[in-house]
Design a protein around this motif. Structure first.
Motif, short mmCIF file in Angstrom:
data_model
loop_
_atom_site.label_atom_id
_atom_site.label_comp_id
_atom_site.label_asym_id
_atom_site.label_seq_id
_atom_site.Cartn_x
_atom_site.Cartn_y
_atom_site.Cartn_z
N ILE A 1 0.84 -1.20 0.00
CA ILE A 1 0.00 0.00 0.00
C ILE A 1 0.87 1.25 0.00
N ASP A 2 1.93 1.27 0.81
CA ASP A 2 2.82 2.43 0.84
C ASP A 2 3.48 2.66 -0.51
N ILE B 1 0.83 4.08 -3.00
CA ILE B 1 0.51 5.47 -2.69
C ILE B 1 1.67 6.39 -3.07
N PRO C 1 3.83 10.36 1.86
CA PRO C 1 2.95 9.25 1.48
C PRO C 1 2.24 8.61 2.68
N THR C 2 2.86 8.66 3.87
CA THR C 2 2.23 8.03 5.03
C THR C 2 0.92 8.70 5.43
N SER D 1 -1.49 7.06 3.00
CA SER D 1 -1.58 5.60 3.05
C SER D 1 -2.21 5.09 4.35
N LYS E 1 -4.63 1.85 4.90
CA LYS E 1 -4.21 0.71 5.71
C LYS E 1 -5.29 0.33 6.72
#
Length: 271
Positions: free
Chosen positions: A223-224, A227, A241-242, A245, A249
């Motif tokens: 997923i990271d 993204i 990005p976190t 994301s 998640k």
């Protein structure tokens, strides 16, 4: 003249010291002394040493300890309980996997440490319940009934725990500590001392927990990466990005019923 006076003073002092020493030698042998003729005279011993007594009482050899000694042993075991819980049960694997799960979700402190530790404790109790039942039936109940003594109870209590640890310990870890201890090992459980089995079990549990944590990380890493690639393609390189994301998640974890899958799979690794 002065020399003669000083010499006379020294002679007088030497004479006084000599007389004092002679008096000590003559007086000391006549001082009264007390002794007990035999060690069987317990009353005499107690009269001489009243303030320094420590008594351990057994109930006619039936295995029942005195109340004060029982309290002392209980408090000692309570103080050692955290170390035993961490080193000789499934607690290590459970708590590490739960922390890996929280780190993979990148939710910082949700769920908090208190919740994770409480969940790990209850899961440990659930997994170790058959072992606790065996210890109670094989060691505690016979000891309380006076059938076996304290040493036999301790040996019987360790057998189910040793069996649990040996079942979940890798052979190469046991072989490592047996080699370090210069002990021969034929591949069975009985020759392995508890001092070598416990660190072998801990290393095996750490290895297993990190392997499970890596597997949990894989979908979240994907997923990271998706993204991050999407943000770079859109030219939004300044946006972390976190931040984007983490909601995806959590959404994936909830839709897959993540806690049910992780906890269920984690418990099944011990069966």
């Amino acid at each position: 003249m002065k020399y003669y006076v000083r010499k006379k003073k020294k002679t007088i002092l030497k004479s006084i010291c000599l007389l004092t020493l002679v008096g000590i030698f003559f007086i000391v042998p006549f001082l009264p002394s007390y002794a007990i003729d035999t060690f069987q005279d317990i009353d005499g011993i107690r009269q001489l040493d009243v303030g320094n007594q420590f008594t351990v009482t057994y109930d006619d050899g039936s295995g029942q300890l005195a109340g004060t000694l029982r309290i002392l042993i209980t408090l000692t075991l309570i103080s050692l309980a955290p170390f035993l819980l961490i080193t000789m049960t499934s607690f290590v694997r459970i708590v590490i996997v739960l922390h890996f799960t929280r780190a993979a979700l990148n939710t910082q402190s949700a769920p908090p440490n208190q919740v994770l530790m409480t969940l790990a404790l209850f899961l440990t109790f659930f997994i170790m319940q058959p072992v606790i039942t065996q210890v109670n039936e094989q060691a505690i109940i016979p000891f309380e009934a006076g059938v076996i003594d304290q040493n036999e109870a301790l040996l019987r209590a360790m057998e189910p725990i040793r069996e649990f640890m040996y079942t979940h310990t890798m052979v190469k870890d046991v072989s490592l500590f047996m080699t370090i201890s210069n002990l021969e090992w034929d591949g069975t459980r009985d020759p392995v001392p508890t001092s070598a089995l416990i660190p072998s079990f801990i290393i095996s549990e750490l290895r297993t927990a990190f392997m499970i944590g890596f597997i949990i990380y894989i979908p979240f890493i994907v997923i990271d990466m998706v993204i991050a690639s999407t943000l770079m393609a859109m030219g939004m390189m300044m946006l972390p990005p976190t931040v984007i994301s983490m909601p995806f998640k959590i959404l994936l974890f909830v839709m897959a019923d993540g806690w049910h899958l992780i906890v269920g799979s984690l418990v099944k690794t011990f069966y």
